[in-house]
Motif scaffolding. Structure first.
Motif, PDB file in Angstrom:
ATOM      1  N   ARG A   1       0.855  -1.184   0.000  1.00  0.00           N
ATOM      2  CA  ARG A   1       0.000   0.000   0.000  1.00  0.00           C
ATOM      3  C   ARG A   1       0.893   1.237   0.000  1.00  0.00           C
ATOM      4  N   PHE A   2       0.561   2.212  -0.849  1.00  0.00           N
ATOM      5  CA  PHE A   2       1.280   3.489  -0.844  1.00  0.00           C
ATOM      6  C   PHE A   2       0.340   4.555  -0.290  1.00  0.00           C
ATOM      7  N   GLN A   3       0.897   5.371   0.562  1.00  0.00           N
ATOM      8  CA  GLN A   3       0.107   6.468   1.109  1.00  0.00           C
ATOM      9  C   GLN A   3       0.645   7.755   0.507  1.00  0.00           C
TER      10      GLN A   3
ATOM     11  N   ASP B   1      -3.600   0.937  -3.152  1.00  0.00           N
ATOM     12  CA  ASP B   1      -3.257  -0.471  -2.941  1.00  0.00           C
ATOM     13  C   ASP B   1      -2.693  -1.005  -4.244  1.00  0.00           C
ATOM     14  N   ALA B   2      -1.393  -0.864  -4.410  1.00  0.00           N
ATOM     15  CA  ALA B   2      -0.756  -1.200  -5.691  1.00  0.00           C
ATOM     16  C   ALA B   2      -0.736  -2.705  -5.920  1.00  0.00           C
ATOM     17  N   VAL B   3      -0.516  -3.474  -4.860  1.00  0.00           N
ATOM     18  CA  VAL B   3      -0.512  -4.941  -4.952  1.00  0.00           C
ATOM     19  C   VAL B   3      -1.368  -5.451  -3.796  1.00  0.00           C
TER      20      VAL B   3
ATOM     21  N   PRO C   1      -1.624  -4.283 -17.727  1.00  0.00           N
ATOM     22  CA  PRO C   1      -1.610  -2.918 -18.237  1.00  0.00           C
ATOM     23  C   PRO C   1      -0.837  -1.979 -17.321  1.00  0.00           C
ATOM     24  N   ASN C   2      -0.659  -0.742 -17.758  1.00  0.00           N
ATOM     25  CA  ASN C   2       0.013   0.265 -16.936  1.00  0.00           C
ATOM     26  C   ASN C   2      -0.648   0.373 -15.578  1.00  0.00           C
ATOM     27  N   GLY C   3       0.177   0.448 -14.548  1.00  0.00           N
ATOM     28  CA  GLY C   3      -0.362   0.676 -13.216  1.00  0.00           C
ATOM     29  C   GLY C   3      -0.973  -0.553 -12.573  1.00  0.00           C
ATOM     30  N   ALA C   4      -0.798  -1.737 -13.178  1.00  0.00           N
ATOM     31  CA  ALA C   4      -1.428  -2.956 -12.650  1.00  0.00           C
ATOM     32  C   ALA C   4      -0.752  -3.452 -11.374  1.00  0.00           C
ATOM     33  N   GLY C   5       0.502  -3.082 -11.183  1.00  0.00           N
ATOM     34  CA  GLY C   5       1.227  -3.538  -9.990  1.00  0.00           C
ATOM     35  C   GLY C   5       2.441  -4.394 -10.307  1.00  0.00           C
ATOM     36  N   LYS C   6       2.851  -4.437 -11.558  1.00  0.00           N
ATOM     37  CA  LYS C   6       3.967  -5.298 -11.965  1.00  0.00           C
ATOM     38  C   LYS C   6       5.292  -4.848 -11.333  1.00  0.00           C
ATOM     39  N   THR C   7       5.618  -3.585 -11.539  1.00  0.00           N
ATOM     40  CA  THR C   7       6.908  -3.097 -11.033  1.00  0.00           C
ATOM     41  C   THR C   7       6.943  -3.145  -9.507  1.00  0.00           C
ATOM     42  N   THR C   8       5.831  -2.809  -8.871  1.00  0.00           N
ATOM     43  CA  THR C   8       5.785  -2.839  -7.414  1.00  0.00           C
ATOM     44  C   THR C   8       6.060  -4.256  -6.907  1.00  0.00           C
ATOM     45  N   THR C   9       5.447  -5.252  -7.550  1.00  0.00           N
ATOM     46  CA  THR C   9       5.693  -6.652  -7.158  1.00  0.00           C
ATOM     47  C   THR C   9       7.165  -6.997  -7.356  1.00  0.00           C
TER      48      THR C   9
ATOM     49  N   ALA D   1      16.349  -3.272 -14.124  1.00  0.00           N
ATOM     50  CA  ALA D   1      15.232  -2.336 -13.953  1.00  0.00           C
ATOM     51  C   ALA D   1      14.850  -1.737 -15.309  1.00  0.00           C
ATOM     52  N   GLN D   2      13.710  -1.043 -15.332  1.00  0.00           N
ATOM     53  CA  GLN D   2      13.221  -0.500 -16.607  1.00  0.00           C
ATOM     54  C   GLN D   2      14.228   0.408 -17.284  1.00  0.00           C
ATOM     55  N   GLY D   3      14.848   1.279 -16.530  1.00  0.00           N
ATOM     56  CA  GLY D   3      15.801   2.203 -17.162  1.00  0.00           C
ATOM     57  C   GLY D   3      17.232   1.693 -17.131  1.00  0.00           C
TER      58      GLY D   3
ATOM     59  N   ASP E   1      12.504  -6.098 -15.758  1.00  0.00           N
ATOM     60  CA  ASP E   1      11.329  -5.231 -15.789  1.00  0.00           C
ATOM     61  C   ASP E   1      11.187  -4.652 -17.193  1.00  0.00           C
ATOM     62  N   GLU E   2      10.183  -5.124 -17.915  1.00  0.00           N
ATOM     63  CA  GLU E   2       9.926  -4.692 -19.291  1.00  0.00           C
ATOM     64  C   GLU E   2      11.201  -4.676 -20.126  1.00  0.00           C
ATOM     65  N   PRO E   3      11.768  -5.848 -20.377  1.00  0.00           N
ATOM     66  CA  PRO E   3      13.079  -5.903 -21.027  1.00  0.00           C
ATOM     67  C   PRO E   3      13.115  -5.359 -22.441  1.00  0.00           C
TER      68      PRO E   3
ATOM     69  N   THR F   1       5.919  -7.536 -18.528  1.00  0.00           N
ATOM     70  CA  THR F   1       5.731  -7.049 -19.896  1.00  0.00           C
ATOM     71  C   THR F   1       4.317  -6.529 -20.109  1.00  0.00           C
ATOM     72  N   HIS F   2       4.216  -5.622 -21.077  1.00  0.00           N
ATOM     73  CA  HIS F   2       2.908  -5.155 -21.538  1.00  0.00           C
ATOM     74  C   HIS F   2       2.432  -5.983 -22.720  1.00  0.00           C
ATOM     75  N   TYR F   3       3.357  -6.742 -23.292  1.00  0.00           N
ATOM     76  CA  TYR F   3       3.105  -7.309 -24.613  1.00  0.00           C
ATOM     77  C   TYR F   3       2.771  -8.785 -24.562  1.00  0.00           C
TER      78      TYR F   3
ATOM     79  N   GLU G   1      -3.435   5.236 -12.480  1.00  0.00           N
ATOM     80  CA  GLU G   1      -4.539   5.598 -11.593  1.00  0.00           C
ATOM     81  C   GLU G   1      -4.167   6.578 -10.499  1.00  0.00           C
ATOM     82  N   ALA G   2      -2.904   6.709 -10.254  1.00  0.00           N
ATOM     83  CA  ALA G   2      -2.510   7.637  -9.202  1.00  0.00           C
ATOM     84  C   ALA G   2      -1.202   8.286  -9.597  1.00  0.00           C
ATOM     85  N   THR G   3      -1.008   9.466  -9.112  1.00  0.00           N
ATOM     86  CA  THR G   3       0.252  10.134  -9.416  1.00  0.00           C
ATOM     87  C   THR G   3       1.320   9.525  -8.524  1.00  0.00           C
ATOM     88  N   ARG G   4       2.450   9.206  -9.111  1.00  0.00           N
ATOM     89  CA  ARG G   4       3.519   8.617  -8.332  1.00  0.00           C
ATOM     90  C   ARG G   4       4.107   9.619  -7.362  1.00  0.00           C
ATOM     91  N   ALA G   5       4.318   9.182  -6.147  1.00  0.00           N
ATOM     92  CA  ALA G   5       5.057  10.035  -5.208  1.00  0.00           C
ATOM     93  C   ALA G   5       6.537   9.774  -5.460  1.00  0.00           C
TER      94      ALA G   5
HETATM   95  N1  LIG Z   1       5.879   5.319  -4.807  1.00  0.00           N
HETATM   96  C1  LIG Z   1       4.587   5.295  -5.098  1.00  0.00           C
HETATM   97  N2  LIG Z   1       3.704   6.104  -4.471  1.00  0.00           N
HETATM   98  C2  LIG Z   1       2.380   6.070  -4.751  1.00  0.00           C
HETATM   99  N3  LIG Z   1       1.824   5.254  -5.666  1.00  0.00           N
HETATM  100  C3  LIG Z   1       2.641   4.427  -6.329  1.00  0.00           C
HETATM  101  C4  LIG Z   1       4.058   4.405  -6.095  1.00  0.00           C
HETATM  102  N4  LIG Z   1       4.609   3.454  -6.916  1.00  0.00           N
HETATM  103  C5  LIG Z   1       3.589   2.943  -7.637  1.00  0.00           C
HETATM  104  N5  LIG Z   1       2.417   3.514  -7.286  1.00  0.00           N
HETATM  105  C6  LIG Z   1       1.079   3.204  -7.815  1.00  0.00           C
HETATM  106  O1  LIG Z   1       0.862   1.820  -7.674  1.00  0.00           O
HETATM  107  C7  LIG Z   1       0.161   1.296  -8.808  1.00  0.00           C
HETATM  108  C8  LIG Z   1       0.963   0.182  -9.434  1.00  0.00           C
HETATM  109  O2  LIG Z   1       2.151   0.729 -10.024  1.00  0.00           O
HETATM  110  P1  LIG Z   1       3.254  -0.178 -10.738  1.00  0.00           P
HETATM  111  O3  LIG Z   1       4.385   0.723 -11.139  1.00  0.00           O
HETATM  112  O4  LIG Z   1       3.566  -1.336  -9.892  1.00  0.00           O
HETATM  113  O5  LIG Z   1       2.471  -0.668 -12.031  1.00  0.00           O
HETATM  114  P2  LIG Z   1       3.011  -1.385 -13.316  1.00  0.00           P
HETATM  115  O6  LIG Z   1       2.088  -2.507 -13.576  1.00  0.00           O
HETATM  116  O7  LIG Z   1       4.450  -1.723 -13.171  1.00  0.00           O
HETATM  117  O8  LIG Z   1       2.830  -0.247 -14.405  1.00  0.00           O
HETATM  118  P3  LIG Z   1       3.764   0.130 -15.662  1.00  0.00           P
HETATM  119  O9  LIG Z   1       3.482  -0.905 -16.680  1.00  0.00           O
HETATM  120  O10 LIG Z   1       3.208   1.471 -16.038  1.00  0.00           O
HETATM  121  O11 LIG Z   1       5.179   0.173 -15.206  1.00  0.00           O
HETATM  122  C9  LIG Z   1      -0.081   2.483  -9.723  1.00  0.00           C
HETATM  123  O12 LIG Z   1      -1.368   2.983  -9.437  1.00  0.00           O
HETATM  124  C10 LIG Z   1       0.985   3.474  -9.318  1.00  0.00           C
HETATM  125  O13 LIG Z   1       0.596   4.794  -9.591  1.00  0.00           O
END
Ligand SMILES: Nc1ncnc2c1ncn2[C@@H]1O[C@H](COP(=O)(O)OP(=O)(O)OP(=O)(O)O)[C@@H](O)[C@H]1O
Length: 321
Positions: A10-12, A19-21, A39-47, A84-86, A161-163, A194-196, A316-320
């Motif tokens: 959870r990100f606050q 709730d990213a994951v 898709p974007n924002g699904a929670g892949k990178t966070t996991t 990592a992605q970059g 991460d998204e190679p 991956t997105h693909y 769905e949310a702006t990244r902090a």
């Molecule tokens: N540091 C953070 N603070 C707040 N919200 C975050 C943070 N990191 C990720 N999120 C949010 O958590 C959710 C999942 O993000 P995540 O980066 O894991 O998705 P993703 O599936 O990897 O997306 P992408 O394909 O765009 O990389 C998104 O809504 C994102 O905005």
């Protein structure tokens, strides 16, 4: 090789709780290539960041490469590689120097570091680029260097991460070849996001689809594709609601979705569904302005398993920070 139960994060932020994951369970066997698709924002990178010890989970447990993620993070780090992605190298560093630096950071002595770097430069065809600064590399060359860096300490599991994000089709195919060869020659376990769908299909033994922080489908690429077998019909006309209702009554029709200007649905066979559709529309006097039939696309797969389209996707949310 990877066992995960109830993993959550959870990100606050100042404006919202994200709730990213939301409680992910997954298992990856040694030697498998598993794709984490969503898709974007699904929670892949966070996991991925949790599994690579870069981010503390809010809940749940995981064992990675034989070590407990929370209790033994240093041991996990020694046994995994993460690209990592970059990527992670300095733009001014030179290709060979960067690899040697990474090898030394992993505490390989000078001789072993040199041997390992030679081996990796050879494997990833980086020999001609040894003295180039990393900022001057093409996207594909840079990804090859990133992969080599991720492998410098001979990890048991490689996280990617998204190679192939932002690569041209030829460079993508090269990256796939490298990952396949690593797996075949070294029995490396690979977990990639991956997105693909085509990437998952070309590369992965198994695919996990994540959406809104939860795993919503899992299986081999062939199994996933069977879930969206049949044809997709897209119809348009002035009375979309009536079109959708009639479409929903056709034999075998599934996943009827109304967009701003059309109705899309799946049928087992387009060629038999069309005459039936025409008759039903005629009987109900519902006008039609266009009709198209096609095989399921990547978008249809997402629509079927996530209930929404990749094309409409937005973070769905702006990244902090
Ligand atoms: N540091 C953070 N603070 C707040 N919200 C975050 C943070 N990191 C990720 N999120 C949010 O958590 C959710 C999942 O993000 P995540 O980066 O894991 O998705 P993703 O599936 O990897 O997306 P992408 O394909 O765009 O990389 C998104 O809504 C994102 O905005």
């Amino acid at each position: 090789m990877i066992h995960v139960r109830g993993l959550a994060r959870r990100f606050q932020t100042r404006r919202a709780t994200v709730d990213a994951v939301r409680g992910v369970d997954l298992d990856v066997a040694a030697g498998e290539i598993v794709g984490f698709l969503g898709p974007n924002g699904a929670g892949k990178t966070t996991t991925l960041r949790m599994l690579t010890t870069l981010l503390e989970p809010s809940a749940g447990s995981a064992e990675v490469a034989g070590h407990d993620l929370r209790r033994e993070p240093a041991a996990v780090r020694r046994r995994i590689g993460y690209v990592a992605q970059g990527g992670g190298c300095s733009p001014q560093g030179r290709v060979r120097e960067e690899l040697v630096l990474q090898a030394r950071l992993h505490r390989l002595d000078r001789d072993r570091a040199r041997r390992r770097v030679d081996e990796l430069m050879d494997r990833f065809a980086l020999g001609d680029l040894a003295d180039r600064t990393t900022a001057t590399l093409s996207g594909g060359q840079r990804r090859r260097l990133d992969l080599a860096i991720g492998l410098v300490h001979d990890p048991a599991v490689l996280f990617l991460d998204e190679p192939t994000a932002a690569l041209d089709p030829q460079s993508r195919a090269h990256v796939w070849d490298h990952v396949r060869a690593l797996n075949a020659d070294h029995h490396a376990t690979v977990f990639l996001t991956t997105h693909y769908l085509d990437e998952a299909d070309a590369l992965c033994d198994r695919v996990l689809v994540i959406d809104h922080g939860r795993i919503v489908a899992a299986g081999t690429p062939a199994e996933l594709k069977r879930q969206v077998s049949g044809d997709v019909v897209e119809v348009a006309g002035p009375r979309l609601a009536a079109l959708a209702e009639i479409a929903g009554r056709l034999r075998g029709a599934r996943d009827v979705a109304t967009t701003a200007d059309s109705v899309r649905f799946r049928v087992p066979r387009g060629d038999t569904a069309l005459p039936e559709l025409m008759r039903a529309l005629d009987q109900a006097s519902v006008p039609l302005t266009s009709v198209q039939v096609h095989h399921p696309t990547l978008d249809d797969v997402f629509l079927a398993v996530t209930g929404r389209s990749l094309r409409d996707d937005a973070p769905e949310a702006t990244r902090a920070a």
